[in-house]
Design a protein around this motif. Structure first.
Motif, PDB file in Angstrom:
ATOM      1  N   GLU A   1       0.827  -1.207   0.000  1.00  0.00           N
ATOM      2  CA  GLU A   1       0.000   0.000   0.000  1.00  0.00           C
ATOM      3  C   GLU A   1       0.862   1.257   0.000  1.00  0.00           C
ATOM      4  OE1 GLU A   1      -2.407  -3.383   1.442  1.00  0.00           O
ATOM      5  OE2 GLU A   1      -0.421  -2.606   1.978  1.00  0.00           O
ATOM      6  N   ALA A   2       1.945   1.261   0.809  1.00  0.00           N
ATOM      7  CA  ALA A   2       2.830   2.426   0.852  1.00  0.00           C
ATOM      8  C   ALA A   2       3.547   2.610  -0.483  1.00  0.00           C
ATOM      9  CB  ALA A   2       3.832   2.281   1.988  1.00  0.00           C
ATOM     10  N   HIS A   3       4.014   1.513  -1.073  1.00  0.00           N
ATOM     11  CA  HIS A   3       4.622   1.593  -2.402  1.00  0.00           C
ATOM     12  C   HIS A   3       3.622   2.162  -3.417  1.00  0.00           C
ATOM     13  CE1 HIS A   3       8.642  -0.022  -2.308  1.00  0.00           C
ATOM     14  NE2 HIS A   3       8.285  -1.166  -1.761  1.00  0.00           N
ATOM     15  N   ALA A   4       2.383   1.666  -3.366  1.00  0.00           N
ATOM     16  CA  ALA A   4       1.369   2.109  -4.329  1.00  0.00           C
ATOM     17  C   ALA A   4       1.071   3.587  -4.176  1.00  0.00           C
ATOM     18  CB  ALA A   4       0.095   1.284  -4.161  1.00  0.00           C
ATOM     19  N   ASP A   5       0.941   4.057  -2.951  1.00  0.00           N
ATOM     20  CA  ASP A   5       0.638   5.471  -2.730  1.00  0.00           C
ATOM     21  C   ASP A   5       1.804   6.357  -3.170  1.00  0.00           C
ATOM     22  OD1 ASP A   5      -1.807   4.713  -1.704  1.00  0.00           O
ATOM     23  OD2 ASP A   5      -1.250   5.031   0.396  1.00  0.00           O
ATOM     24  N   ALA A   6       3.041   5.908  -2.913  1.00  0.00           N
ATOM     25  CA  ALA A   6       4.206   6.683  -3.336  1.00  0.00           C
ATOM     26  C   ALA A   6       4.294   6.730  -4.858  1.00  0.00           C
ATOM     27  CB  ALA A   6       5.483   6.083  -2.746  1.00  0.00           C
ATOM     28  N   LEU A   7       4.049   5.592  -5.507  1.00  0.00           N
ATOM     29  CA  LEU A   7       4.072   5.564  -6.971  1.00  0.00           C
ATOM     30  C   LEU A   7       2.961   6.444  -7.540  1.00  0.00           C
ATOM     31  CD1 LEU A   7       5.149   4.500  -9.639  1.00  0.00           C
ATOM     32  CD2 LEU A   7       3.761   2.433  -9.306  1.00  0.00           C
TER      33      LEU A   7
ATOM     34  N   GLN B   1      -8.176  -8.246  -5.220  1.00  0.00           N
ATOM     35  CA  GLN B   1      -8.276  -6.903  -5.790  1.00  0.00           C
ATOM     36  C   GLN B   1      -8.283  -6.959  -7.307  1.00  0.00           C
ATOM     37  OE1 GLN B   1      -5.955  -3.695  -4.086  1.00  0.00           O
ATOM     38  NE2 GLN B   1      -5.529  -4.886  -2.234  1.00  0.00           N
ATOM     39  N   LEU B   2      -7.423  -7.795  -7.889  1.00  0.00           N
ATOM     40  CA  LEU B   2      -7.372  -7.914  -9.346  1.00  0.00           C
ATOM     41  C   LEU B   2      -8.704  -8.392  -9.899  1.00  0.00           C
ATOM     42  CD1 LEU B   2      -5.742  -7.821 -11.985  1.00  0.00           C
ATOM     43  CD2 LEU B   2      -4.988 -10.164 -11.485  1.00  0.00           C
ATOM     44  N   LEU B   3      -9.307  -9.359  -9.235  1.00  0.00           N
ATOM     45  CA  LEU B   3     -10.595  -9.876  -9.690  1.00  0.00           C
ATOM     46  C   LEU B   3     -11.673  -8.802  -9.672  1.00  0.00           C
ATOM     47  CD1 LEU B   3     -10.572 -13.324  -7.835  1.00  0.00           C
ATOM     48  CD2 LEU B   3     -10.429 -12.979 -10.310  1.00  0.00           C
ATOM     49  N   GLY B   4     -11.560  -7.864  -8.746  1.00  0.00           N
ATOM     50  CA  GLY B   4     -12.604  -6.857  -8.585  1.00  0.00           C
ATOM     51  C   GLY B   4     -12.448  -5.620  -9.442  1.00  0.00           C
ATOM     52  N   LEU B   5     -11.301  -5.446 -10.087  1.00  0.00           N
ATOM     53  CA  LEU B   5     -11.094  -4.257 -10.904  1.00  0.00           C
ATOM     54  C   LEU B   5     -11.963  -4.299 -12.159  1.00  0.00           C
ATOM     55  CD1 LEU B   5      -7.220  -3.906 -10.602  1.00  0.00           C
ATOM     56  CD2 LEU B   5      -8.931  -2.344  -9.631  1.00  0.00           C
ATOM     57  N   ARG B   6     -12.356  -3.152 -12.639  1.00  0.00           N
ATOM     58  CA  ARG B   6     -13.211  -3.052 -13.820  1.00  0.00           C
ATOM     59  C   ARG B   6     -12.511  -2.284 -14.935  1.00  0.00           C
ATOM     60  NH1 ARG B   6     -14.823  -6.703 -11.724  1.00  0.00           N
ATOM     61  NH2 ARG B   6     -16.864  -7.125 -10.794  1.00  0.00           N
ATOM     62  N   ILE B   7     -11.262  -2.615 -15.158  1.00  0.00           N
ATOM     63  CA  ILE B   7     -10.476  -2.056 -16.248  1.00  0.00           C
ATOM     64  C   ILE B   7      -9.870  -3.223 -17.015  1.00  0.00           C
ATOM     65  CG2 ILE B   7      -9.926   0.136 -15.116  1.00  0.00           C
ATOM     66  CD1 ILE B   7      -7.256  -1.092 -14.270  1.00  0.00           C
TER      67      ILE B   7
ATOM     68  N   HIS C   1      -8.368   6.612 -10.709  1.00  0.00           N
ATOM     69  CA  HIS C   1      -8.332   7.664 -11.726  1.00  0.00           C
ATOM     70  C   HIS C   1      -7.015   7.710 -12.482  1.00  0.00           C
ATOM     71  CE1 HIS C   1      -6.384   9.411  -8.212  1.00  0.00           C
ATOM     72  NE2 HIS C   1      -5.872  10.352  -8.981  1.00  0.00           N
ATOM     73  N   LEU C   2      -5.988   7.018 -11.987  1.00  0.00           N
ATOM     74  CA  LEU C   2      -4.677   7.069 -12.619  1.00  0.00           C
ATOM     75  C   LEU C   2      -4.436   5.939 -13.611  1.00  0.00           C
ATOM     76  CD1 LEU C   2      -2.402   7.967  -9.555  1.00  0.00           C
ATOM     77  CD2 LEU C   2      -3.248   9.506 -11.340  1.00  0.00           C
ATOM     78  N   VAL C   3      -5.299   4.925 -13.627  1.00  0.00           N
ATOM     79  CA  VAL C   3      -4.992   3.696 -14.359  1.00  0.00           C
ATOM     80  C   VAL C   3      -6.096   3.387 -15.364  1.00  0.00           C
ATOM     81  CG1 VAL C   3      -4.386   1.253 -14.153  1.00  0.00           C
ATOM     82  CG2 VAL C   3      -3.788   2.839 -12.306  1.00  0.00           C
ATOM     83  N   ARG C   4      -5.711   3.195 -16.624  1.00  0.00           N
ATOM     84  CA  ARG C   4      -6.659   2.808 -17.666  1.00  0.00           C
ATOM     85  C   ARG C   4      -6.610   1.313 -17.934  1.00  0.00           C
ATOM     86  NH1 ARG C   4      -6.759   5.912 -22.027  1.00  0.00           N
ATOM     87  NH2 ARG C   4      -7.289   4.331 -23.545  1.00  0.00           N
ATOM     88  N   SER C   5      -5.442   0.677 -17.739  1.00  0.00           N
ATOM     89  CA  SER C   5      -5.323  -0.763 -17.943  1.00  0.00           C
ATOM     90  C   SER C   5      -4.072  -1.272 -17.247  1.00  0.00           C
ATOM     91  CB  SER C   5      -5.274  -1.119 -19.436  1.00  0.00           C
ATOM     92  OG  SER C   5      -4.114  -0.597 -20.045  1.00  0.00           O
ATOM     93  N   LEU C   6      -4.053  -2.578 -16.997  1.00  0.00           N
ATOM     94  CA  LEU C   6      -2.916  -3.241 -16.357  1.00  0.00           C
ATOM     95  C   LEU C   6      -2.398  -4.354 -17.254  1.00  0.00           C
ATOM     96  CD1 LEU C   6      -4.161  -3.812 -12.672  1.00  0.00           C
ATOM     97  CD2 LEU C   6      -2.493  -2.098 -13.440  1.00  0.00           C
TER      98      LEU C   6
ATOM     99  N   ALA D   1       1.123  -2.436  -8.647  1.00  0.00           N
ATOM    100  CA  ALA D   1       0.227  -1.851  -9.648  1.00  0.00           C
ATOM    101  C   ALA D   1      -1.230  -2.210  -9.379  1.00  0.00           C
ATOM    102  CB  ALA D   1       0.640  -2.313 -11.046  1.00  0.00           C
ATOM    103  N   ILE D   2      -1.485  -3.443  -8.950  1.00  0.00           N
ATOM    104  CA  ILE D   2      -2.855  -3.852  -8.619  1.00  0.00           C
ATOM    105  C   ILE D   2      -3.392  -2.999  -7.478  1.00  0.00           C
ATOM    106  CG2 ILE D   2      -4.253  -5.726  -7.660  1.00  0.00           C
ATOM    107  CD1 ILE D   2      -2.301  -7.664  -9.123  1.00  0.00           C
ATOM    108  N   VAL D   3      -2.585  -2.843  -6.436  1.00  0.00           N
ATOM    109  CA  VAL D   3      -3.015  -2.058  -5.281  1.00  0.00           C
ATOM    110  C   VAL D   3      -3.210  -0.598  -5.675  1.00  0.00           C
ATOM    111  CG1 VAL D   3      -2.381  -1.317  -2.947  1.00  0.00           C
ATOM    112  CG2 VAL D   3      -1.894  -3.661  -3.689  1.00  0.00           C
ATOM    113  N   LEU D   4      -2.326  -0.077  -6.514  1.00  0.00           N
ATOM    114  CA  LEU D   4      -2.468   1.302  -6.980  1.00  0.00           C
ATOM    115  C   LEU D   4      -3.770   1.477  -7.753  1.00  0.00           C
ATOM    116  CD1 LEU D   4       0.348   3.439  -8.576  1.00  0.00           C
ATOM    117  CD2 LEU D   4      -1.963   3.516  -9.458  1.00  0.00           C
ATOM    118  N   ALA D   5      -4.082   0.534  -8.644  1.00  0.00           N
ATOM    119  CA  ALA D   5      -5.309   0.643  -9.434  1.00  0.00           C
ATOM    120  C   ALA D   5      -6.548   0.606  -8.552  1.00  0.00           C
ATOM    121  CB  ALA D   5      -5.356  -0.477 -10.465  1.00  0.00           C
ATOM    122  N   THR D   6      -6.476  -0.108  -7.439  1.00  0.00           N
ATOM    123  CA  THR D   6      -7.595  -0.167  -6.502  1.00  0.00           C
ATOM    124  C   THR D   6      -7.728   1.121  -5.704  1.00  0.00           C
ATOM    125  OG1 THR D   6      -7.341  -2.572  -6.309  1.00  0.00           O
ATOM    126  CG2 THR D   6      -8.563  -1.449  -4.562  1.00  0.00           C
ATOM    127  N   ARG D   7      -6.600   1.647  -5.237  1.00  0.00           N
ATOM    128  CA  ARG D   7      -6.610   2.814  -4.362  1.00  0.00           C
ATOM    129  C   ARG D   7      -6.673   4.141  -5.122  1.00  0.00           C
ATOM    130  NH1 ARG D   7      -4.527   1.478   0.905  1.00  0.00           N
ATOM    131  NH2 ARG D   7      -3.403   3.452   1.164  1.00  0.00           N
TER     132      ARG D   7
END
Length: 254
Positions: free
Chosen positions: A75-81, A195-201, A114-119, A105-111
């Motif tokens: 989570e800390a890595h994701a927020d910093a990125l 989290q990956l299963l729940g993403l809608r991108i 608005h920053l992520v269009r695809s993984l 990247a998965i955690v970032l896309a969840t949190r």
């Protein structure tokens, strides 16, 4: 080289940026690695060149700062990125991320949706792992206590991982490497797979074909994740089969 402060203390994430058309791609390395040596070839592949590309080093690794007061959780890595991506003025990026970087990247896309269009995830860690001496990477490093790792585990890890991985691992902060390994083995909350299963991108997961069937691949596919077995490749898919990676990145945008 560009940089942005990403912690209250002003610690900097740094990245190399290749100019090009929007939307941008953000490349994220794995544990003990650095995006420039691992992803430059992919970013300049004929199918991928010409797009704005950020080759980012996570906090604690490569050319980024190595704070010793950072917990290095996913989570800390994701927020910093996310802070670095926002500072770069990037919106709705495609994240191309390897191993631990894929977990981040998965955690970032969840949190920060608005920053992520695809993984596009390259053999990313999706589940918790029990540390132990049988592993070579994060599982073995996390098997040490932090005190043991700083005292002797660092030198022992050099002997285990070999010269290729060590060429970038030696750039990591020692606390960063150990704490990132511990947190990666522990996983996120909820776990990365959930989290990956729940993403809608659009989501693509690449893994080496020689590894056999990916655990949980049917559930991933049912949730809309494109699961791709990459031939002629080991864990470092971007280095072993850059053509397959480039095709997957392009397909993820179509």
């Amino acid at each position: 080289m560009r940089s942005a402060p990403v912690t209250p203390g002003g610690d900097l994430i740094r990245w190399v940026e290749l100019p090009g058309a929007e939307p941008a791609r953000v490349y994220v390395h794995g544990l003990g690695a650095s995006s420039l040596p691992y992803f430059t070839g992919a970013a300049l592949h004929p199918l991928l060149a010409g797009r704005r590309s950020l080759l980012v080093d996570l906090l604690g690794f490569g050319i980024s700062d190595r704070p010793t007061d950072f917990d290095y959780s996913l989570e800390a890595h994701a927020d910093a990125l996310a802070a670095a991506i926002e500072a770069a003025g990037v919106e709705r990026a495609q994240l191309v991320a390897h191993s631990m970087g894929g977990s981040v990247a998965i955690v970032l896309a969840t949190r920060h949706p608005h920053l992520v269009r695809s993984l596009v995830l390259l053999d990313a860690n999706l589940d918790a792992v029990a540390p132990g001496p049988q592993w070579m990477g994060s599982g073995r490093i996390a098997w040490y206590s932090e005190e043991e790792f700083l005292a002797s585990g660092w030198a022992e890890t050099e002997r285990v991982v070999g010269p290729h991985w060590w060429s970038t691992m030696r750039l990591a902060g020692r606390e960063a490497l150990h704490r990132s390994s511990v947190q990666l083995c522990r996983g996120s909350e909820p776990m990365m797979r959930r989290q990956l299963l729940g993403l809608r991108i659009p989501r693509t997961f690449l893994y080496p074909a020689d590894d056999g069937r990916l655990p949980g691949s049917a559930e991933l596919a049912e949730a809309g994740v494109s699961v791709v077995a990459v031939p002629d490749s080991g864990h470092n898919i971007m280095l072993d089969n850059p053509d397959a990676l480039a095709r997957a990145v392009v397909a993820a945008e179509s």
